[in-house]
Write an enzyme that holds these catalytic residues in place. Structure first.
Site, mmCIF file in Angstrom:
data_model
loop_
_atom_site.group_PDB
_atom_site.id
_atom_site.type_symbol
_atom_site.label_atom_id
_atom_site.label_comp_id
_atom_site.label_asym_id
_atom_site.label_seq_id
_atom_site.Cartn_x
_atom_site.Cartn_y
_atom_site.Cartn_z
ATOM 1 C CB CYS A 138 -0.974 -0.006 1.166
ATOM 2 S SG CYS A 138 -0.227 -0.167 2.800
ATOM 3 C CG ASP A 382 -7.962 3.023 1.056
ATOM 4 O OD1 ASP A 382 -6.880 2.424 0.952
ATOM 5 O OD2 ASP A 382 -8.781 2.781 1.957
ATOM 6 C CG HIS A 384 -5.568 -0.463 1.901
ATOM 7 N ND1 HIS A 384 -5.186 0.837 2.114
ATOM 8 C CD2 HIS A 384 -4.640 -1.234 2.506
ATOM 9 C CE1 HIS A 384 -4.077 0.850 2.827
ATOM 10 N NE2 HIS A 384 -3.719 -0.386 3.079
#
Length: 499
Positions: A138, A382, A384
């Site tokens: 990430c 993000d 993720h």
């Protein structure tokens, strides 16, 4: 379980799922089963002779990859609320969401950012069995997004927006006008896909206040459409194939010189140095350099020597190429264990600068790319979310999965203090203006010492090798009183140099 499309990508708040994964990864692979922990079995010499351990490692990697694909391949759909009485800031531009026009401006600004997420089924990373970065990549993805934004402002017109952004999404958010501290009334406003959204209102809300730095509403311009080939080319540089200069394969390879490997956690500071080396290594981007601050200090003469090659020659060569554009990355730590609230206004001021290209940081072991804020909440992209790999070598490959349509926010007080701030200057004049503007923004902190500083002269070149996980903390002067001893002893992988 099937993955949702990237058009409907929404993120789960609350539990730090990556922390659970980190704790599993820290266990020996022999102790990890597909559904839990089991006792390690003694090695079987007969199996070792037949090469079965290697096959078992591959099987375990596939099981872990399958688990991560399920874990990050689906999400709970939620709706993000925005206050329509206070501006939303996105990388130096502000929008007041009290009209369809302002909502559309915000929509274009947000969706036009490059979104780089976990991918699966890409070519195996060299020296490993990994074919996905789910669960560990990430921070690399956040770093890619930061660099991509720098390349956008380097290669595109400053106010460029992606022409196809309006056609991407039916995802909605809602704005509300605060009536009191205890109660706020919710007032839905048009979705990003206002022409396609189910709750689109035909009535335009009154525009009482228009932020000065907002752009005028404009139809799709031929200039933006003509920039499409550059847009495509830029994304190919971040493709998940080994030749891509800023892809995961290249970044992981560069990280090996600091003892990092595929599957390891990368801190925001070491990612800054990996990006610096990746840009220096490739020739696809012309007239651009990356400078990484040392010890929370930007040494101006070092930047000048990096961007003005003639200055580093003796005697200076007047025929040498003019000033290079520069991306300045500043690894900092905004507190000890948690974010020091004294730095919140400073972070807001930095995100309001047009020279800012974002901040990579996030929550502990959960990296995010911050691009703006509203009130006391940060706006972020993000990484993720696990998506299938896209073959960017194909002509006219789809760009849809590289743009996020669902803006998300989180409170400032949940921000991890370890982060890297990015800036961009196109020429020498812009660099001088950047130094003045950022120094003014930094002076807003109530702390005795600023987050970082600009100074004349040169600094020692520590390089990537000087930023290993053995270093325990950042520059001591930015830690609040009473936090130094505790922070110095905590387990840390943020790779800051401790003074």
């Amino acid at each position: 379980m099937n993955s949702v499309s990237p058009n409907a990508a929404q993120y789960v708040g609350g539990v730090m799922q990556s922390e659970v994964l980190e704790s599993r990864r820290q266990q020996p692979l022999e102790q990890q089963g597909s559904f839990g922990v089991r006792r390690a079995q003694p090695p079987d010499p007969s199996k070792e002779a037949s090469g079965e351990p290697e096959e078992m490692d591959k099987l375990k990697a596939k099981l872990m990859s399958a688990w991560n694909n399920v874990k990050y391949g689906w999400t709970v759909k939620t709706k993000t609320s925005f206050n329509k009485t206070s501006p939303v800031t996105v990388l130096g531009q502000s929008y007041l969401l009290n009209s369809e026009e302002q909502v559309e401006q915000f929509h274009l600004a947000f969706v036009s950012r490059i979104w780089l997420t976990y991918r699966r089924e890409f070519p195996q990373l060299e020296g490993s069995t990994w074919t996905t970065d789910c669960g560990w990549g990430c921070m690399l993805r956040s770093g890619q997004m930061l660099l991509a934004q720098g390349l956008l402002v380097h290669l595109m017109p400053r106010d460029w927006t992606w022409p196809d952004a309006q056609q991407l999404t039916d995802v909605e958010f809602e704005a509300f006008r605060t009536r009191s501290v205890a109660r706020a009334g919710g007032v839905p406003i048009p979705s990003f896909g206002s022409s396609r959204g189910p709750n689109t209102s035909e009535k335009t809300l009154p525009t009482d206040h228009t932020p000065r730095c907002s752009q005028k509403n404009k139809p799709e311009s031929s200039r933006d459409r003509q920039a499409d080939p550059i847009h495509h080319k830029l994304i190919t540089w971040f493709g998940d194939q080994p030749p891509a200069p800023f892809g995961v394969h290249q970044l992981v390879g560069i990280g090996k010189s600091s003892g990092k490997k595929a599957g390891d956690w990368y801190g925001p500071s070491i990612v800054a140095h990996i990006l610096r080396k990746a840009v220096a290594k490739t020739s696809v981007v012309g007239n651009l350099a990356v400078y990484v601050a040392q010890d929370c200090t930007v040494y101006k003469e070092d930047v000048v020597r990096l961007c003005e090659p003639s200055q580093s020659q003796t005697p200076p060569d007047p025929t040498c190429q003019a000033w290079k554009s520069v991306i300045i990355l500043v690894p900092v730590r905004l507190g000890g264990e948690v974010l020091n609230p004294s730095y919140t206004e400073c972070v807001k001021n930095i995100l309001q600068l047009e020279c800012c290209i974002g901040i990579i940081g996030g929550k502990p072991k959960h990296s995010l790319y911050f691009i703006g804020f509203q009130d006391e909440q940060l706006l972020y992209l993000d990484p993720h979310y696990c998506q299938p790999v896209v073959d960017v070598t194909q002509v006219n490959f789809s760009l849809e999965s590289f743009h996020c349509t669902s803006p998300k926010k989180m409170p400032f007080n949940r921000m991890d203090p370890s982060c890297t701030i990015g800036f961009y200057a196109k020429n020498k004049k812009d660099f001088e203006s950047l130094c003045s503007a950022v120094s003014l923004a930094l002076s807003s902190s109530m702390e005795k010492y600023p987050i970082f500083t600009f100074v004349e002269g040169q600094g020692q070149d520590y390089g990537l090798e000087g930023h290993s996980s053995n270093h325990s903390g950042p520059a001591a002067h930015i830690l609040p009183p009473g936090k130094l001893g505790r922070s110095n002893n905590r387990r840390n992988s943020d790779e800051f140099v401790f003074l």
